[in-house]
Scaffold this active site. Structure first.
Site, short mmCIF file in Angstrom:
data_model
loop_
_atom_site.label_atom_id
_atom_site.label_comp_id
_atom_site.label_asym_id
_atom_site.label_seq_id
_atom_site.Cartn_x
_atom_site.Cartn_y
_atom_site.Cartn_z
N VAL A 170 38.72 47.15 23.25
CA VAL A 170 39.95 47.12 22.45
C VAL A 170 40.99 46.24 23.14
O VAL A 170 41.72 45.48 22.49
CB VAL A 170 40.50 48.55 22.21
CG1 VAL A 170 41.69 48.50 21.26
CG2 VAL A 170 39.41 49.45 21.64
N ASP A 173 47.02 38.17 28.14
CA ASP A 173 46.42 39.25 28.93
C ASP A 173 47.44 40.31 29.35
O ASP A 173 47.09 41.47 29.50
CB ASP A 173 45.77 38.62 30.17
CG ASP A 173 44.83 39.58 30.87
OD1 ASP A 173 44.35 40.53 30.21
OD2 ASP A 173 44.55 39.38 32.07
N HIS A 176 37.29 37.77 28.55
CA HIS A 176 37.95 37.58 29.85
C HIS A 176 37.82 38.76 30.80
O HIS A 176 38.03 38.61 31.99
CB HIS A 176 39.44 37.25 29.62
CG HIS A 176 40.28 38.47 29.36
ND1 HIS A 176 40.30 39.11 28.14
CD2 HIS A 176 41.08 39.20 30.18
CE1 HIS A 176 41.09 40.15 28.21
NE2 HIS A 176 41.58 40.24 29.44
N ASP A 177 37.52 39.95 30.30
CA ASP A 177 37.34 41.12 31.18
C ASP A 177 35.93 41.71 31.02
O ASP A 177 35.72 42.90 31.28
CB ASP A 177 38.37 42.21 30.85
CG ASP A 177 39.69 42.01 31.58
OD1 ASP A 177 39.66 41.45 32.70
OD2 ASP A 177 40.74 42.41 31.04
N HIS A 213 40.52 48.84 30.39
CA HIS A 213 39.72 47.61 30.35
C HIS A 213 38.46 47.81 29.51
O HIS A 213 37.35 47.89 30.03
CB HIS A 213 39.37 47.15 31.78
CG HIS A 213 40.53 46.56 32.50
ND1 HIS A 213 41.20 47.23 33.50
CD2 HIS A 213 41.16 45.37 32.35
CE1 HIS A 213 42.19 46.46 33.95
NE2 HIS A 213 42.19 45.33 33.27
N ASN A 214 38.67 47.88 28.23
CA ASN A 214 37.55 48.08 27.30
C ASN A 214 37.65 47.02 26.19
O ASN A 214 38.50 46.12 26.25
CB ASN A 214 37.59 49.50 26.74
CG ASN A 214 38.96 49.85 26.18
OD1 ASN A 214 39.54 49.06 25.45
ND2 ASN A 214 39.48 51.03 26.52
ZN LIG Z 1 42.54 41.70 30.63
#
Ligand SMILES: [Zn+2]
Length: 512
Positions: free
Chosen positions: A219, A366, A256-257, A216-217
């Site tokens: 990239v 996603d 989104h993250d 979850h970065n």
């Molecule tokens: Zn995501």
């Protein structure tokens, strides 16, 4: 177990740069309890001018303004004083590095986590962006400029290698890609976005992703944005979406993250993390991602030139899109999608239907990793599993119950992927292909089947050694196990079997 919350503070041995002060506002706190105990809404409304918020908005923005998500605990550690803070606060991300032993956190490692460094980096990038705001590629190293530009010419390709692009852009794939797409659509001009504010916003978004997270970065965010772009180009969408839809879709994908801590919601709940309390254990991460991007929008004033109601509407729609990525609500969205398709009643002239399709597109983007070519898909699989196992290792160290799919002793990359593909990805992409029956959809389903067969083949060969990187090239998919058999049989289409497994995956770890 006691979990402490603590404000990220600037290192005491360095002067606070003026740009940090101005960015963070002049509000000062004498102790962390003033933050989490009783935030004073008046301070926030003063700071934010005339825009009013409800109390949860204010608290969320307040947290956002003070730094990124920290998961801290003093379990198993002797308390230690550092500065004026009477806690030993361990950021779990410091435990992620291989070979690090559990023990008191050194001052250097604590300092490394504070947002000061992030702001120095941000400042440098923003400066670079403002001095060459007419060309997003000027921040690239000259050597790679041509190659990155060349890649952007094929940004709509499903084979787009985001890992390579990230290397060519010196780790600025999210900024570069998103800026390029907004520019290509003419959205900057259309919405009269201030170039400097936009660049500052995008740089801050990129910087607020945690590069320490294996998965979850930024990239991953860039990859989702690129996939979203591919879906926005699909005929059904491209001929019906408005410019506003496209702007929202791209910004939602990029953010989104945002500020993802690298652990999932169950972990935040069982460790009594303040975000779990703030969002009442419901879509905790997604709510935080949304509030974080709203904080950045307001901080940079990207939409400040728009009528207030329009700006608020954009924020609400961004929230609705980001919240749809909560994988634990997968069946809810999938059932609604299926019903629309069965009844053939989707009307993309209808704004609410278009919004729903944007939600579904973002959900697909996603979790599209298993639908990419094997060379890309495999890398994502290893990264997400690495993040799961890191969480499991933390849970073990702190004698917490190990979350499902997070125990490296009982799970393998292949097993996790096969389950994820079968019960989460295939049902979603099968419906998406019903909605958008295009070459891209068939390509994605084809890769999904091949990748699943490859993981099955690796498992059957018993050649997976989770402790060592796989030195061999992936095997060719087993004959007869192409997309057809994989997608058309077994639990992939078994609705009854789908629900518990989807929930299990969601609860276990799949916080994409
Ligand atoms: Zn995501």
């Amino acid at each position: 177990m006691e979990v402490c919350y603590q404000l990220p503070v600037l290192p005491l041995d360095r002067p606070v740069p003026k740009h940090v002060l101005s960015r963070r506002g002049a509000i000062s706190f004498s102790s962390s309890s003033s933050l989490f105990g009783a935030p004073d809404p008046r301070q926030l409304s003063q700071r934010r001018g005339a825009i009013s918020y409800d109390s949860s908005d204010q608290t969320a923005l307040y947290i956002r303004m003070l730094g990124d998500v920290r998961v801290r605990s003093q379990v198993g550690f002797e308390p230690e004083r550092r500065g004026s803070h009477p806690y030993l606060c361990v950021d779990f991300r410091t435990l992620h590095s291989r070979g690090e032993t559990v023990g008191p956190v050194s001052g250097r490692r604590v300092h490394r986590l504070f947002s000061f460094q992030r702001h120095l980096h941000t400042s440098r990038l923003v400066h670079s962006a403002t001095t060459c705001s007419h060309n997003p590629l000027h921040i690239l190293d000259e050597d790679y400029l041509g190659q990155a530009k060349c890649m952007l010419e094929k940004v709509g390709s499903w084979n787009f290698d985001i890992f390579l692009f990230d290397r060519l852009t010196n780790g600025n794939s999210l900024v570069t890609l998103t800026f390029h797409l907004l520019n290509q659509y003419g959205l900057i001009e259309l919405f009269q976005l201030d170039m400097v504010k936009l660049r500052r916003f995008l740089v801050m978004v990129q910087e607020d992703y945690h590069s320490q997270n294996p998965y979850h970065n930024a990239v991953h965010a860039a990859d989702v944005t690129q996939a979203m772009y591919c879906y926005l180009r699909e005929p059904k969408l491209s001929k019906s979406l408005t410019s506003c839809d496209i702007l929202l879709g791209l910004l939602a994908a990029a953010s989104h993250d945002l500020d993802h801590p690298g652990v999932n919601q169950p972990f935040l709940i069982k460790t009594n993390h303040y975000l779990a309390a703030l969002y009442r254990n419901t879509s905790v991460l997604e709510n935080h991602h949304w509030r974080s991007v709203v904080g950045l929008l307001r901080e940079t004033g990207l939409f400040s030139h728009l009528p207030a109601e329009d700006g608020l509407n954009m924020e609400r729609q961004l929230g609705s899109l980001i919240l749809a990525t909560d994988i634990s609500r997968q069946n809810e969205y999938l059932s609604k999608f299926r019903l629309h398709l069965d009844q053939d009643d989707l009307c993309l002239g209808n704004a609410s239907h278009r919004h729903f399709i944007l939600q579904m597109a973002l959900k697909c983007a996603d979790i599209c990793n298993p639908c990419r070519p094997w060379e890309l898909s495999k890398q994502w699989s290893e990264k997400v599993t690495s993040e799961f196992f890191q969480q499991g290792d933390i849970e073990k160290k702190h004698k917490l119950e190990v979350s499902q799919l997070c125990d490296s002793q009982t799970n393998t990359v292949g097993d996790i992927q096969i389950g994820f593909m079968t019960y989460v990805v295939e049902p979603l992409f099968s419906e998406w292909a019903r909605f958008s029956d295009t070459r891209l959809s068939q390509t994605m389903l084809g890769h999904l089947g091949l990748n699943k067969a490859s993981w099955s083949g690796l498992r059957a060969e018993g050649s997976l050694d989770e402790s060592e990187p796989d030195p061999d090239p992936p095997p060719e998919p087993v004959s007869g196990q192409g997309p057809g058999p994989c997608l058309g049989s077994g639990p992939a289409t078994a609705t009854a079997a789908e629900e518990p497994t989807t929930r299990t995956l969601a609860q276990g770890s799949q916080e994409f």
